[in-house]
Design an enzyme around this catalytic site. Structure first.
Site, short mmCIF file in Angstrom:
data_model
loop_
_atom_site.label_atom_id
_atom_site.label_comp_id
_atom_site.label_asym_id
_atom_site.label_seq_id
_atom_site.Cartn_x
_atom_site.Cartn_y
_atom_site.Cartn_z
N GLU A 128 73.70 33.98 61.53
CA GLU A 128 73.55 34.81 62.73
C GLU A 128 72.12 34.77 63.28
O GLU A 128 71.92 35.02 64.46
CB GLU A 128 73.98 36.26 62.42
CG GLU A 128 75.50 36.36 62.23
CD GLU A 128 75.97 37.72 61.73
OE1 GLU A 128 77.10 38.11 62.08
OE2 GLU A 128 75.24 38.39 60.97
N ASP A 171 87.14 36.56 64.66
CA ASP A 171 88.50 36.71 64.10
C ASP A 171 89.07 38.01 64.65
O ASP A 171 88.36 38.76 65.32
CB ASP A 171 88.44 36.76 62.56
CG ASP A 171 87.56 37.90 62.07
OD1 ASP A 171 86.36 37.68 61.88
OD2 ASP A 171 88.07 39.03 61.93
O1 4EH Z 1 78.44 40.53 57.70
C1 4EH Z 1 79.83 40.62 57.54
C2 4EH Z 1 80.49 39.27 57.62
C3 4EH Z 1 81.83 39.18 56.91
S1 4EH Z 1 81.77 39.32 55.17
C4 4EH Z 1 80.43 41.39 58.70
N1 4EH Z 1 80.44 40.39 59.75
C5 4EH Z 1 80.73 39.12 59.12
C6 4EH Z 1 81.27 40.74 60.92
C7 4EH Z 1 82.76 40.53 60.80
C8 4EH Z 1 83.66 41.38 60.14
N2 4EH Z 1 83.49 42.51 59.41
C9 4EH Z 1 84.60 43.11 58.90
C10 4EH Z 1 83.50 39.52 61.37
N3 4EH Z 1 84.83 39.70 61.09
C11 4EH Z 1 84.96 40.83 60.34
C12 4EH Z 1 86.07 41.50 59.78
N4 4EH Z 1 85.85 42.63 59.05
N5 4EH Z 1 87.32 41.04 59.93
C13 4EH Z 1 81.49 37.72 54.57
C14 4EH Z 1 81.88 36.59 55.22
N6 4EH Z 1 81.64 35.38 54.72
C15 4EH Z 1 81.05 35.24 53.56
C16 4EH Z 1 80.66 36.36 52.88
N7 4EH Z 1 80.91 37.58 53.39
#
Ligand code: 4EH
Length: 232
Positions: free
Chosen positions: A13, A197
């Site tokens: 990010e 997503d």
């Molecule tokens: O920083 C976390 C990331 C996912 S956890 C929150 N960010 C991305 C936003 C996000 C989010 N949060 C909750 C995007 N989609 C989301 C969702 N629910 N469906 C992560 C991801 N990849 C590797 C490790 N941890």
């Protein structure tokens, strides 16, 4: 001119932001790296916090109290709830909540603790600036509620519950805590997210496929916001 904090949660990010800035000084503090730069004559501090409310609280507080930032911009990705939000679309938070803060058994609403508030509102001037940026770029940016909690949501039932309590348009894991910090310390803040997503059963696959491209979309808009803040 005010010193500007630019935050993300994950390395992906902030990478596009660092790329745009070019040269910066790296300082380690409290288990994170902070990247300091002068950009168009203004001091910037950039950092990714690591994931979740606790790490993002630490980083936002550090940027304000240790690095003396006076305005905070957050750039990143989010899970979409509002059906108008497609992958890659931008959402600007008008207000944020903590969807997993639950002392409802004592008669309090979800997201509320005594002496706190269910929602924290974004700085009005920064919201107005973001409208100008969106107009100039000819981009459709949705303004709405962002709900924050310490879980990656991948379930329609969880989503529906978050809509029920907060009428949220998108969800993520850091914005609500950054908002609490900035509000308490009187620092104007702005939370921008591009959809990676839709927080449903396919969320992890969609996230893996689109998080990098969506992070770039968000970062590009944030740098236009920086230009705007500097030009005012
Ligand atoms: O920083 C976390 C990331 C996912 S956890 C929150 N960010 C991305 C936003 C996000 C989010 N949060 C909750 C995007 N989609 C989301 C969702 N629910 N469906 C992560 C991801 N990849 C590797 C490790 N941890």
């Amino acid at each position: 001119m005010k010193k500007i904090a630019i935050m993300g949660a994950m390395p992906e990010e902030v990478a596009p932001i660092l790329k745009k800035i070019g040269t910066y000084k790296t300082t380690e503090y409290a288990g994170n790296k902070y990247y300091e730069a002068t950009y168009n004559g203004v001091e910037l501090v950039v950092a990714y916090s690591k994931i979740g409310k606790v790490f993002s609280t630490l980083t936002a507080t550090t940027m304000i109290e240790h690095f003396s930032c006076e305005v905070l911009l957050f750039s990143g990705v989010a899970g979409g709830i509002n059906p108008e939000l497609k992958i890659g679309d931008l959402i600007v938070a008008t207000k944020l909540s903590q969807h997993d803060l639950d002392i409802t058994v004592f008669g309090h609403p979800m997201g509320y603790v005594p002496e706190g508030s269910v929602f924290v509102e974004t700085d009005k001037d920064l919201l107005a600036l973001s409208k100008e940026v969106a107009d100039e770029l000819g981009k459709n940016v949705i303004e709405g509620v962002i709900a924050t909690g310490d879980q990656f949501v991948h379930d329609e039932k969880v989503k529906a519950n978050i809509v029920k309590h907060f009428n949220a348009d998108a969800l993520e894991m850091e914005g609500g805590s950054v908002a609490v910090v900035c509000n308490a310390l009187n620092i104007p803040f702005f939370i921008l997210r591009a959809i990676s997503d839709t927080a449903d059963t396919d969320a992890s696959f969609s996230f893996d496929e689109f998080m990098e491209s969506s992070a770039i979309i968000s970062a590009e808009f944030i740098m236009k916001m920086v230009d705007k803040v500097i030009s005012k």
